[in-house]
Enzyme design. Sequence first.
Site, PDB file in Angstrom:
ATOM      1  N   THR A 245      40.715  47.082  37.080  1.00  0.00           N
ATOM      2  CA  THR A 245      41.532  45.982  36.559  1.00  0.00           C
ATOM      3  C   THR A 245      42.452  45.427  37.642  1.00  0.00           C
ATOM      4  O   THR A 245      42.643  44.211  37.739  1.00  0.00           O
ATOM      5  CB  THR A 245      42.343  46.431  35.329  1.00  0.00           C
ATOM      6  OG1 THR A 245      41.443  46.981  34.366  1.00  0.00           O
ATOM      7  CG2 THR A 245      43.089  45.272  34.706  1.00  0.00           C
ATOM      8  N   CYS A 246      42.999  46.292  38.461  1.00  0.00           N
ATOM      9  CA  CYS A 246      43.872  45.841  39.553  1.00  0.00           C
ATOM     10  C   CYS A 246      43.084  44.975  40.530  1.00  0.00           C
ATOM     11  O   CYS A 246      43.548  43.907  40.942  1.00  0.00           O
ATOM     12  CB  CYS A 246      44.496  47.036  40.260  1.00  0.00           C
ATOM     13  SG  CYS A 246      45.492  48.094  39.190  1.00  0.00           S
ATOM     14  N   ALA A 247      41.912  45.434  40.898  1.00  0.00           N
ATOM     15  CA  ALA A 247      41.061  44.679  41.812  1.00  0.00           C
ATOM     16  C   ALA A 247      40.698  43.326  41.213  1.00  0.00           C
ATOM     17  O   ALA A 247      40.727  42.302  41.898  1.00  0.00           O
ATOM     18  CB  ALA A 247      39.809  45.489  42.139  1.00  0.00           C
TER      19      ALA A 247
ATOM     20  N   SER B 221      42.453  41.557  39.065  1.00  0.00           N
ATOM     21  CA  SER B 221      43.610  40.656  39.075  1.00  0.00           C
ATOM     22  C   SER B 221      43.809  40.038  40.461  1.00  0.00           C
ATOM     23  O   SER B 221      44.161  38.867  40.573  1.00  0.00           O
ATOM     24  CB  SER B 221      44.879  41.371  38.606  1.00  0.00           C
ATOM     25  OG  SER B 221      45.379  42.275  39.555  1.00  0.00           O
TER      26      SER B 221
END
EC number: 1.11.1.24
Length: 165
Positions: free
Chosen positions: A59-61, A63
């Site tokens: 999810t971080c990647a 975003s």
Amino acid sequence: MSTITLGGNSIHTNGELPKKGDAATDFQLSKEDLSTATLADYKGKNVILNVFPSIDTPTCATSVRVFNQKASNLDNTVVLCVSRDLPFAQKRFCGAEGLSNVHCLSDFKDGKFGKDYGLEIVDGKLAGLHSRAVVVIDTDGKIAYSEQVPEIADEPNYEAALAAL
């Protein structure tokens, strides 16, 4: 203190995000070359702070990729992707992905940014990392938008953040 969830389980941050209209707190974060970036470096620009636990999670990647794509169309705006990852990991990720419209900054030295912005996770498996949040700072250095993502595995509301510009 904010309550968020990780996989449906409650965890907490050390405080609350700044509110719309508040003056943005200055920061000192590390760039990929280990030099220091401050909020003053972006004076006169809109600043989107895309904050997350680690660049090495899906999810971080996502975003970072989404903001990279959306930032290519924004005038007088900079997207700063902030985590406690080492600058070397951030640089590796952005280089491998060919991302050049965002700037990754690290809070690895002391976590002060996370503490000051109320984003430090204080319990659970991710204690010490930052929660997922977006903070938009306008050209006058005021908070235009802030979102503490309730479930850390969910993506932020990109459209609401961009609409605040």
